[in-house]
Design a protein around this motif. Sequence first.
Motif, mmCIF file in Angstrom:
data_model
loop_
_atom_site.group_PDB
_atom_site.id
_atom_site.type_symbol
_atom_site.label_atom_id
_atom_site.label_comp_id
_atom_site.label_asym_id
_atom_site.label_seq_id
_atom_site.Cartn_x
_atom_site.Cartn_y
_atom_site.Cartn_z
ATOM 1 N N VAL A 110 0.849 -1.186 0.000
ATOM 2 C CA VAL A 110 0.000 0.000 0.000
ATOM 3 C C VAL A 110 0.887 1.240 0.000
ATOM 4 O O VAL A 110 1.791 1.363 0.830
ATOM 5 N N GLU B 121 -2.650 5.871 0.634
ATOM 6 C CA GLU B 121 -3.572 5.065 -0.161
ATOM 7 C C GLU B 121 -4.392 4.162 0.746
ATOM 8 O O GLU B 121 -3.879 3.557 1.691
ATOM 9 N N ALA B 122 -5.694 4.058 0.469
ATOM 10 C CA ALA B 122 -6.553 3.153 1.221
ATOM 11 C C ALA B 122 -6.209 1.716 0.850
ATOM 12 O O ALA B 122 -6.055 1.399 -0.335
ATOM 13 N N ARG C 224 -8.302 0.030 -1.841
ATOM 14 C CA ARG C 224 -8.058 0.645 -3.152
ATOM 15 C C ARG C 224 -6.695 0.212 -3.710
ATOM 16 O O ARG C 224 -6.541 0.053 -4.922
#
Length: 347
Positions: free
Chosen positions: A234, A238-239, A242
């Motif tokens: 990640v 950033e989620a 996602r």
Amino acid sequence: MTVVWINGAFGAGKTTTARELIELIPNSTLFDPEVIGGALPYLLPPKHLAEVGDYQDLPIWRRLVIDTAAAMLSELGGTLVVPMTLLRQDYRDEIFGGLAARRITVRHVLLAPAETILRERIARREVPPDLPDGEMRVRQWSSDHIEPYRSALASWLTADAHPIDTSALTPYETASRIAEAVGSGSVPVCDIVQTPEPTAETLAAGVLLFDEQDRVLLVDPTYKAGWEFPGGVVEPGEAPARAGMREVAEETGISLDDVPRLLVVDWEPPMPPGYGGLRLLFDGGRLDSADAKRLLLPGPELRDWRFVTEEEAADLLPPVRYERLRWALRARERGAALYLEAGIPVG
């Protein structure tokens, strides 16, 4: 920083050509990974070495080749000329990917004499005088690897490397051809995904995708060894879900319409040289046959992919990763996420 990797069958003249090549490429240095193999008896117990027939099969050899090449380029700069046979694509991907992660470009050259010429050269190959049964061992070793060389040529090697037919060339003429091709850009930089090695704990998101038989998709990334779930680290800001969706699209070409549902959070403890961190697995849902047909063919990101049953996954995944998958499948059945530590449910 650049590596010119000279590949080819045993007996193709890689080392002799490399010695000529460093005289033709300015600010270049020879690095022969054979010295790493020669050092392993001083680093590993005899029993450990006896378990493998080829030191390339030892992960420590592949890692030391990467680390040594990077250290030499950091110290010396310029170009590193590396003569070494690589006939397994996964080893090539691991080594070249490790170099790419250190922002080192690799130009891959293949010395490809006709097989009749190759066998003649093997028969005339010089043997170290202090090697017991040296002539027999060297000749046999080289001959035994002709068939794996043929297989590599037929499957991936010629598409990956810049071939040079050396049947009628001297080592100097071969080196001149390589220097000219490298200088003109005819030898392209290898298309390897650059994934920097972590320097601290990481957060990674994987996504489970299923076919119509409820088999799970596993992928074989080019930039690291072993099978894995689609996904990756990640990025800052950033989620996680996602990030998993982004990685699925990049690796497989499949765009997920809905945010996937969380299945497990697994804390992976640090195991040197790794740093560990949180590993999340999400449920990306079932792909119909049309979606499955849109999966990208192997390329820069993937060497291969396949749908597997839970039992088949046990033979492909490392134990902790398999346990993560196993509990993710149970969480999917129960409709409730699980928290794991090193693949074991807690609480």
